[in-house]
Design a protein around this motif. Structure first.
Motif, PDB file in Angstrom:
ATOM      1  N   THR A  42      -8.539  -2.369  -0.543  1.00 16.09           N
ATOM      2  CA  THR A  42      -7.909  -3.162   0.520  1.00 16.09           C
ATOM      3  C   THR A  42      -8.650  -4.468   0.818  1.00 16.09           C
ATOM      4  O   THR A  42      -8.009  -5.522   0.959  1.00 16.09           O
ATOM      5  CB  THR A  42      -7.746  -2.323   1.793  1.00 16.09           C
ATOM      6  N   LEU A  52       0.827  -1.210   0.000  1.00 19.19           N
ATOM      7  CA  LEU A  52       0.000   0.000   0.000  1.00 19.19           C
ATOM      8  C   LEU A  52       0.863   1.264   0.000  1.00 19.19           C
ATOM      9  O   LEU A  52       0.530   2.254  -0.646  1.00 19.19           O
ATOM     10  CB  LEU A  52      -0.943  -0.008   1.202  1.00 19.19           C
ATOM     11  N   LYS A  55      -6.874  -8.248   0.602  1.00 16.95           N
ATOM     12  CA  LYS A  55      -6.773  -9.163   1.739  1.00 16.95           C
ATOM     13  C   LYS A  55      -7.201 -10.582   1.383  1.00 16.95           C
ATOM     14  O   LYS A  55      -6.899 -11.525   2.109  1.00 16.95           O
ATOM     15  CB  LYS A  55      -7.611  -8.649   2.910  1.00 16.95           C
ATOM     16  N   LYS A 109      -8.239   2.485   0.182  1.00 20.47           N
ATOM     17  CA  LYS A 109      -9.179   1.901   1.127  1.00 20.47           C
ATOM     18  C   LYS A 109     -10.232   1.064   0.404  1.00 20.47           C
ATOM     19  O   LYS A 109     -10.687   0.032   0.907  1.00 20.47           O
ATOM     20  CB  LYS A 109      -9.862   3.012   1.934  1.00 20.47           C
TER      21      LYS A 109
END
Length: 203
Positions: free
Chosen positions: A178, A161, A182, A175
């Motif tokens: 993300t 990031l 994950k 954001k």
């Protein structure tokens, strides 16, 4: 100090075990004495914490050194006595307790008898950042959807990031992608960057 006892397990009851070593029977208070039940009559090693005060001497027993060391750490927190520390170690175990401290999970900590919010905050204040260095545990971080994401993956993801930030992408954009990143478990930094760029170019 008595660090451990090697001897024959003679008695197991709801509060303690008795181990005979060199003709001496040692009464050892345990959180879960019946964990030793299957070794009754056999020679065992029980790791002990020798608790000494002016009016009392008590041996507390544990299956392994990590449990014993965690008990000693918790005992150093103001407001926590040996009974409370033993209950925490016996109920939570090392992994869950360290994770609760590092993630500041007050709800988990206040679930133990005698631990209110004030004591939970004191434990976090006194122990956070110290236990993770002492015990070999893998922390798990829960994302917004409740998916467990271990601390190593989190560190690698943060590196990716940061690289994407240096390319000019905003926090709002990062954001948004993300949660998708994950899902890429056990990826390295370059893989996260490639997947991140692919997601960002689609937006």
């Amino acid at each position: 100090m008595i660090a451990y006892i090697n001897g024959r397990l003679e008695v197991v009851n709801e509060n303690a075990v008795i181990v005979e070593a060199n003709g001496v029977g040692y009464e050892v208070i345990c959180a879960n004495p019946f964990r030793f039940q299957h070794q009754l009559g056999e020679k065992i090693r029980i790791h002990t914490f020798h608790y000494i005060r002016e009016d009392v001497q008590i041996l507390y027993g544990f299956v392994n050194p990590d449990e014993k060391n965690l008990f000693a750490r918790i005992l150093q927190v103001s407001g926590i006595g040996p009974k409370g520390a033993l209950s925490i170690v016996g109920t939570a175990g090392v992994q869950d307790f360290v994770e609760a401290i590092e993630t500041e999970n007050e709800k988990f900590l206040t679930g133990f008898p005698g631990v209110g919010k004030k004591t939970a905050r004191q434990m976090i204040l006194d122990l956070k950042g110290k236990l993770i260095q002492e015990f070999d545990v893998t922390l798990s971080i829960t994302d917004e959807k409740g998916t467990l994401f271990d601390s190593h993956n989190q560190e690698v993801l943060e590196e990716a990031l940061e690289a994407l930030r240096s390319l000019g992408y905003s926090e709002r954009e990062l954001k948004q992608i993300t949660p998708e990143l994950k899902k890429e478990k056990n990826a390295n930094t370059d893989q996260y960057i490639r997947v991140g760029l692919a997601l960002l170019t689609k937006k």
